[in-house]
Design an enzyme around this catalytic site. Structure first.
Site, PDB file in Angstrom:
ATOM      1  N   ASP A   1    -116.092  67.120  93.675  1.00 41.61           N
ATOM      2  CA  ASP A   1    -116.452  68.032  92.601  1.00 41.61           C
ATOM      3  C   ASP A   1    -117.269  67.225  91.594  1.00 41.61           C
ATOM      4  O   ASP A   1    -117.188  66.003  91.565  1.00 41.61           O
ATOM      5  CB  ASP A   1    -115.172  68.589  91.973  1.00 41.61           C
ATOM      6  CG  ASP A   1    -115.469  69.628  90.907  1.00 41.61           C
ATOM      7  OD1 ASP A   1    -116.441  70.369  91.084  1.00 41.61           O
ATOM      8  OD2 ASP A   1    -114.734  69.682  89.910  1.00 41.61           O
TER       9      ASP A   1
ATOM     10  N   ASP B   1    -110.138  67.743  90.606  1.00 43.66           N
ATOM     11  CA  ASP B   1    -109.146  67.567  89.552  1.00 43.66           C
ATOM     12  C   ASP B   1    -108.668  68.869  88.916  1.00 43.66           C
ATOM     13  O   ASP B   1    -107.740  68.867  88.127  1.00 43.66           O
ATOM     14  CB  ASP B   1    -109.705  66.666  88.443  1.00 43.66           C
ATOM     15  CG  ASP B   1    -110.823  67.341  87.656  1.00 43.66           C
ATOM     16  OD1 ASP B   1    -111.466  68.263  88.221  1.00 43.66           O
ATOM     17  OD2 ASP B   1    -111.049  66.969  86.500  1.00 43.66           O
TER      18      ASP B   1
ATOM     19  N   ASP C   1    -109.536  73.558  92.318  1.00 42.66           N
ATOM     20  CA  ASP C   1    -109.722  72.688  93.484  1.00 42.66           C
ATOM     21  C   ASP C   1    -108.514  72.676  94.414  1.00 42.66           C
ATOM     22  O   ASP C   1    -108.591  72.167  95.526  1.00 42.66           O
ATOM     23  CB  ASP C   1    -109.997  71.241  93.023  1.00 42.66           C
ATOM     24  CG  ASP C   1    -111.338  71.104  92.328  1.00 42.66           C
ATOM     25  OD1 ASP C   1    -112.277  71.813  92.738  1.00 42.66           O
ATOM     26  OD2 ASP C   1    -111.433  70.311  91.385  1.00 42.66           O
TER      27      ASP C   1
END
Length: 800
Positions: free
Chosen positions: A489, A688, A692
């Site tokens: 990400d 995080d 996710d």
């Protein structure tokens, strides 16, 4: 620990009473927490399950707490314990639960031995209450030293004549010497070696054949043969007796085997105890007390366990932060190196989070307790590491399968060896047959095979914790070695995750303050990092915010609501398209800023675009070097982000990322991972945020940033305490080193057995005259275990 004759007799066919307490006895009575019919006046092991006996009062107290007086039999039934199941912990049991480091399905309410492999059980969790060493380690140490003290003179007496030392034989005579050997060997076999007989018996009773099956058979056969040879040598065939009518005995071989196996067990127990030292050191770093501020303003120092959620706690200069919390007052620098590994202190002001066990600097802080007890980060780290140490890597199943087939095969080889030697061997043929059979069973003990994987996993997990890499389970550690694709990400993983407002671009007819006020007022209801940046930017510029109503988050696109009674929307290009408000000029302006790595959002007021706001998130300092190292380690790196393609491409170009997936919705990340997996890729996902979590769970290996959301951490196989990509580099190197170590261990374990068993059976005797005895076999078996343990401990010295 004393073992009475009554204990030994309990395995005899006549099945004497398991209650050996005399009438009128007023001392401490010991019993088994699982078998209350077992009662003794001395400490020892339960003859039924091998667990340590405990004072009867403690067991009674546990039973009183459990099920409001239900019987142990009812307790066992209530938790669904059936034949073949190994969870025997009663419901509502509040004591320490013990498990097997090799078989995590085994759970007992006290110490003892594993009913599957015979290995000593150990506490599931590491805690400060565990004062002193493992009781089994203490017990085995006593047994070892007694065994060693008696085995040395026994060896001198038995083996001296073979090297020309005949003093004792000449002094005592051959017959008396044999009786003295019996006297010296009996305590070694029946006391020092008693746990091996208990475990061997259990292995045959449950048909979970293991190393103790072979040890108990080999030692028992040598000892019983020798007793009969001393007591009644005349009953043996002539081929067994020497010129003086005496039969050769193997007391010294049985005693040496017991002593060497105990030494191997001590090495193993010390190694297992050492794996928890780093965790226990972390626990010891926690504060013992907290200075609580009462509602009336008074301050009281209380035990850490008494702190409640919401309590206000003062942290004085130089003190340890007692619990996880949020700063309410004060300003200070906090040393968080014990959690993050970062040596530089971190500035803390009102609103900043603090972590328990970190060290306050020169300022004074008042914090509000937000996590206490088992919920603190430190406790979660301890629990995660403890669970990981006992998890089983997939490679372990191969070792289990080999061991399961190996033991019966070895017993068959020992039987065949005895028959072949007895028929075709030199005189005394049957004596040679016995020596060969016992040596086969001893040298083939698969203890090293069973240790090969768990000891490496346990050591690697402790090493990882010290590096800031928390391993949730052994399977993740093994899988990570084979990962070829890493999805990351952007926000919070590649970047700081703390974006800031950099520009407000109003359209004609609107001013900058108005546009920012509308955007910040609407975003105040959102928890997204970009929303926080806009709100913080407005507050820094002194913009007074209004209350937003009818707030609605449009997943992956933006937010909508009403401010001052007017319809307001804020979002990306996808939201604008959905609303039919495409504007080429504004899109070009937004694209230009996106090319610089900024995230640009459109503000819509009453159905018309009122302006743009631009937010930027800085790249973490460690990211470029970490990405370079990850490429060198064989990863193809894909960035999946909810940002638009232009912004994503700009970041990817600067960082050398292989591929981007932009404008990705939360559910898209899991879909992308599935697509890659269908192409045969082994995928790891690093993230995080709450969004996710599905992708982390879908990935072959999930990697959560320790600075992220709890649900993300829970979904991942790895957690990086510091929260940057350097941790992935360390995790990859640790994975490679651990799996290499496990393969080396399996090789060492199997090579000893593959070479040793045929030699012990006598295949070299016709060609080279070589036949190893039980003592050498015991040494070789212990050496294989020692090799495996020492090899695994090398993982402690890893530095990445």
């Amino acid at each position: 620990m004393n073992v009475t004759k009554g204990h030994f007799d309990k395995t005899a066919p006549e099945e004497p009473s398991l209650d050996t307490v005399p009438d009128g006895y007023s001392g401490t009575i010991y019993t088994c927490s699982m078998h209350p019919e077992v009662r003794s006046t001395e400490e020892g092991s339960c003859p039924k399950c091998g667990m340590f006996l405990v004072p009867e009062g403690e067991v009674a107290e546990h039973r009183q707490h459990d099920h409001s007086g239900h019987s142990p039999a009812h307790d066992a039934t209530s938790v669904g314990v059936k034949e073949g199941e190994y969870d025997t912990v009663p419901e509502n049991y509040n004591g320490t639960i013990y498990t097997c480091p090799m078989h995590s399905q085994v759970h007992h309410p006290g110490p003892g031995s594993c009913p599957i492999c015979g290995m000593g059980l150990e506490p599931e969790t590491v805690s400060l209450e565990e004062e002193g060493p493992n009781p089994e380690l203490v017990d085995f140490t006593h047994r070892f030293w007694l065994g060693a003290a008696l085995t040395v003179p026994l060896l001198i007496l038995a083996m001296g004549p073979m090297v020309g030392f005949t003093y004792f034989i000449d002094l005592l005579g051959e017959r008396t010497s044999l009786w003295l050997e019996f006297v010296l060997a009996t305590p070694v076999i029946l006391w020092s070696g008693w746990p091996f007989f208990v475990r061997g018996y259990q292995s045959f009773r449950t048909m979970n054949l293991n190393m103790f099956s072979l040890i108990s058979m080999g030692v028992g056969a040598a000892f019983l043969f020798s007793i009969v040879a001393v007591v009644a040598p005349q009953i043996f065939p002539a081929g067994f007796r020497d010129a003086n009518g005496q039969v050769g005995v193997y007391f010294e071989a049985a005693a040496v085997i017991v002593t060497l196996v105990l030494l191997g067990q001590l090495m193993e127990l010390r190694a297992r105890e050492g794996t928890g030292k780093a965790i226990r050191a972390l626990l010891n770093m926690a504060a013992k007390t907290a200075l609580v501020i009462r509602p009336d303003g008074t301050e009281e120092e209380i035990e850490l366990e008494q702190v409640q959620l919401g309590d206000h706690v003062r942290v004085r200069p130089g003190d340890k932060v007692p619990v996880d919390g949020v700063v309410l007052e004060g300003r200070s620098s906090v040393d968080e190196s014990m959690i993050s590994g970062e040596p530089m202190p971190v500035e803390k002001i009102a609103g900043e989070p603090v972590t328990g066990a970190t060290i306050n600097g020169t300022g004074s802080l008042v914090i509000e307790a937000t996590r206490i007890g088992a919920d603190t980060m430190l406790s979660q780290i301890v629990q995660m590491v403890a669970n990981a140490q006992r998890s089983r890597a997939p490679i372990q199943k191969y070792a289990d399968q080999v061991a399961g087939l190996f033991v019966p095969a070895v017993i068959a080889v020992a039987v065949v060896s005895f028959i072949v030697w007895s028929i075709w061997g030199p005189a005394p043929a049957m004596a040679y047959g016995l020596v060969s059979a016992v040596a086969v069973m001893i040298i083939a003990c698969p203890c090293a095979l069973g240790l090969a994987t768990p000891i490496s996993i346990m050591t690697a997990t402790g090493t990882g914790a010290q590096m800031g890499v928390l391993i949730k389970n052994a399977e993740a550690l093994e899988r990570f070695e084979k990962i070829d694709t890493l999805i990351v990400d952007k926000t919070g993983t590649l970047t700081e995750g703390k974006p800031r407002l950099v520009a407000v671009l109003p359209e004609v007819g609107h001013d900058e303050v108005e546009v920012l006020r509308l955007a910040a007022s609407l975003e105040r209801g959102s928890e997204h990092p970009l929303a926080e940046a806009i709100v913080r930017g407005a507050e820094e510029r002194g913009v007074e915010l209004a209350k937003a109503e009818e707030f609605e988050a449009v997943t992956g696109k933006g937010v909508k609501g009403r401010v001052d009674g007017k319809a307001v929307a804020l979002g990306n290009a996808a939201l604008i398209r959905d609303m039919g408000l495409d504007n080429d000029a504004l899109v070009d302006t937004a694209n230009a800023r996106r090319d610089e790595g900024e995230t640009v959002m459109f503000i819509v007021l009453d159905g018309a675009i009122a302006g743009l706001v631009s937010v930027a998130d800085t790249i973490k300092e460690t990211t470029p070097a970490a990405l370079k190292a990850l490429h060198e380690l064989g990863f193809r790196i894909i960035m999946a982000t909810g940002d638009n393609e232009r912004t994503a491409r700009s970041v990817a170009k600067r960082l050398g990322i292989d591929e981007i997936r932009a404008d990705v919705l939360p559910e898209d990340k899991a879909r992308i991972i599935r697509e890659l997996q269908e192409q045969g890729k082994k995928v790891a996902m690093a993230g995080d945020g709450v969004n996710d979590a599905p992708a982390l769970a879908q990935a072959d290996v999930g990697i959560a940033m320790g600075t992220g959301a709890d649900v993300a951490i829970e979904s991942a196989g790895f957690t990086l305490v510091k929260g940057d990509l350097d941790g992935i580099v360390r995790a990859r190197k640790l994975s490679h080193a651990t799996m290499r170590n496990i393969r080396q261990n399996l090789f060492f374990a199997l090579i000893y057995n593959a070479v040793g068993v045929p030699i012990a059976a006598g295949v070299l005797y016709p060609f080279l005259g070589i036949l190893i005895g039980p003592m050498f076999a015991a040494f070789a078996m212990s050496a294989s275990s020692l090799t495996v343990v020492l090899n695994a401990l090398r993982l402690r010295r890893l530095k990445f």
